[in-house]
Design an enzyme around this catalytic site. Structure first.
Site, PDB file in Angstrom:
ATOM      1  N   HIS A   2      76.313  23.176  13.850  1.00  0.00           N
ATOM      2  CA  HIS A   2      76.243  24.010  15.043  1.00  0.00           C
ATOM      3  C   HIS A   2      77.579  23.994  15.778  1.00  0.00           C
ATOM      4  CE1 HIS A   2      72.185  25.328  14.980  1.00  0.00           C
ATOM      5  NE2 HIS A   2      71.646  24.145  15.118  1.00  0.00           N
TER       6      HIS A   2
ATOM      7  N   CYS B 132      83.368  53.092   3.703  1.00  0.00           N
ATOM      8  CA  CYS B 132      83.427  51.643   3.920  1.00  0.00           C
ATOM      9  C   CYS B 132      84.118  50.918   2.765  1.00  0.00           C
ATOM     10  CB  CYS B 132      82.028  51.064   4.137  1.00  0.00           C
ATOM     11  SG  CYS B 132      80.920  51.214   2.722  1.00  0.00           S
TER      12      CYS B 132
ATOM     13  N   ASP C 161      83.200  51.306  -5.885  1.00  0.00           N
ATOM     14  CA  ASP C 161      82.310  51.613  -7.005  1.00  0.00           C
ATOM     15  C   ASP C 161      82.372  53.089  -7.384  1.00  0.00           C
ATOM     16  OD1 ASP C 161      81.210  49.275  -8.006  1.00  0.00           O
ATOM     17  OD2 ASP C 161      79.715  49.144  -6.432  1.00  0.00           O
TER      18      ASP C 161
ATOM     19  N   GLU D 289      78.035  55.900  -3.757  1.00  0.00           N
ATOM     20  CA  GLU D 289      78.991  55.199  -4.616  1.00  0.00           C
ATOM     21  C   GLU D 289      78.773  55.496  -6.090  1.00  0.00           C
ATOM     22  OE1 GLU D 289      78.489  50.998  -3.821  1.00  0.00           O
ATOM     23  OE2 GLU D 289      76.366  51.268  -3.419  1.00  0.00           O
TER      24      GLU D 289
END
Length: 536
Positions: free
Chosen positions: A187, A497, A450, A426
């Site tokens: 943490h 993206c 891709d 893609e």
């Protein structure tokens, strides 16, 4: 000059004086007691004080780093509640003082957690348990914290840092955290990243460094003690270069990504997990265009639970404070193999069992992720995106599972939002039927990596074919234009993206094509924003 190698919890460079963290003395001695009821009462009085302090720390963390990170102290409260039976039993059976009973309970619980080799998260909770035990012991004796009040900025070195210690520190006085123990799963490491403070863990720094000059290199994961003049000058130059980047950030932060003629573009960031959030915020991304959720699976030894996924998605949604967060559903397969999925060997995995194909044939995995995403949607602005789509049927099946999950959550009175749904474009098949696909979804995001691979029939993992791999191929650019046009015909926004989104040589062309959004690595956002703002 000495260099000590550790593990980076958060990248960055810090130069300054080293200060050793002073811990409160919680040395416990075993003593005999006659009145066990009075001793148990002492324990409960100390526990009550500790509970109050833990809730105060929870509220402080809530204000500073958000609800998900404040849960650290809910974990502390849970451990504290679990102490009762063991502590009372030790006091009664052994006629010993409460301090000894609490310390023994803490040590036993920590040892149990340390033995959980298959669960790194729970292993990392050892520090939390010891922190809770130390707090109760101090409160039984009217003590307080360690009182580390620094008058100047320092590189803080410690054996370990409990989350409560981290939260209580004056962050303006801390240049970096360096711990000899700890882990990147703790943490404290998460809090350090959230606080945007460079941090190292598992670093074998000797005990005699207090007051010496130090350099923390979070990129290489090391601390340099007593650097020579040449090294110090090199890092001072690096720090100056980083400051120049920050100056550029300050100039562009808060400004719109808009051309001179008024055309606005959304510049989003690609991330692989919570650890990337600081870079997103530092570089002023308008949102997250690609959260690669498969990294939650790649970093785990078993299928991540709904609760584990929910916490990750919620943290991102909260930290982005209402900005859009596009989460790509599981994209395992091809070059991203996970052992516990037990996928069969494939001669050509890029064309095999991957992404949406796994999700639609293993609905129990898919629906677990969808439940976590829809639950997290109540805490921010989440979109869900399906990868590797080649047909309308795949989209309709994915939407069917979304409807099932929404009904389950509704019936269980669990809050969620009716989030936007999108797909990755893609494959050439998706491009060719983009008009039909646009009728099913709210947005497209073009995955150029891709798309190039499948269009050019080139395995992008094959180094021998590197010179043949051309993401600027006219066919790729035409497919991007076709996708944008199809999306806009159906009021579906379109983004990119893949790697091309950050290619500055194509930024102007993409804007002229009509692209609505570009998503990229956080460090590319400001340079691309600069290009767009200079366009007519």
């Amino acid at each position: 000059m000495e260099v000590f190698q550790g593990k980076a919890s958060f990248k960055g460079v810090a130069i300054g004086k080293i200060a050793e963290m002073k811990k409160a003395d919680t040395v416990v001695r075993r003593t005999h007691v006659d009145d066990v009821d009075a001793e148990i009462a002492r324990y409960h009085a100390g526990k009550e004080m500790a509970q109050k302090e833990i809730m105060e720390l929870h509220d402080k963390a809530l204000k500073e780093v958000g609800e998900a990170q404040a849960e650290i102290f809910e974990v502390h409260a849970m451990f504290l509640d679990d102490f009762d039976d063991s502590v009372e039993n030790i006091i009664r059976e052994q006629n010993v003082n409460a301090e000894y009973a609490v310390a023994t309970t803490g040590d036993n619980t920590a040892a149990m957690l340390a033995a959980m080799d298959d669960n790194p998260y729970m292993q990392a909770r050892q520090t939390d348990v010891k922190d809770v035990a130390d707090r109760v012991i101090r409160d039984m004796n009217g003590g307080s914290g360690s009182g580390n009040n620094f008058t100047e900025q320092v590189i803080l070195v410690s054996d370990d840092l409990a989350p409560s210690e981290t939260v209580q520190l004056d962050k303006s006085k801390v240049l970096a955290f360096v711990t000899r123990g700890g882990s990147t799963n703790s943490h404290t490491a998460i809090l350090a990243r959230t606080m945007n403070i460079p941090a190292l863990c598992q670093t074998p720094v000797p005990a005699n460094v207090d007051g010496k000059m130090g350099i923390v290199d979070g990129f290489k994961g090391c601390i340099i003690v007593d650097p020579d003049e040449e090294t110090l000058k090199k890092y001072e130059e690096q720090a100056a270069a980083e400051e120049e980047k920050k100056r550029l950030l300050r100039e562009l932060k808060g400004k719109e990504t808009v051309t001179k003629s008024g055309r606005k573009i959304k510049l989003y960031a690609n991330i692989g997990g919570i650890g990337d959030l600081n870079f997103v915020l530092e570089n002023d991304a308008a949102g997250i265009g690609l959260f690669r959720s498969e990294f939650l699976y790649l970093q785990s030894n078993d299928y991540p639970t709904e609760e584990e996924q929910f916490k990750a998605y919620r943290t991102v949604a909260e930290m982005m404070a209402g900005k859009e967060v596009v989460v790509r559903t599981l994209d395992i397969g091809a070059d991203k193999q996970v052992g516990y999925f037990n996928l069969d060997h494939e001669d050509n995995p890029a064309l095999g069992f991957r992404a949406i194909r796994i999700c639609l044939t293993r609905p129990e995995i898919f629906k677990t992720q969808l439940r976590a995403l829809y639950r997290a949607s109540a805490f921010g602005n989440i979109d869900i995106m399906f990868p590797m789509i080649t047909s309308v049927w795949e989209v309709q099946q994915a939407k069917k599972y979304c409807e099932e999950v929404k009904k389950e959550l509704h019936d269980q009175n669990i809050p969620f939002k009716d989030v936007p749904l999108g797909i990755m474009i893609e494959t050439p098949a998706a491009v060719m039927i983009a008009d039909e696909l646009a009728e099913e979804v709210d947005f497209f995001s073009i995955g150029t990596n891709d798309l190039t691979q499948y269009t050019e029939a080139i395995d992008r993992q094959n180094q021998k074919l590197e010179k043949f791999f051309n993401p600027h191929h006219p066919a790729i650019l035409r497919e991007i234009q076709m996708t944008i046009d199809a999306g806009h015909r159906h009021n579906t926004w379109v983004g990119i993206c893949g790697e091309l989104g950050a290619d500055p040589t194509l930024t102007e062309q993409f804007v002229k094509m009509g692209i609505d959004e570009l998503s990229m690595s956080p460090s590319s956002i400001l340079p691309v924003r600069k290009i767009i703002r200079e366009m007519d």
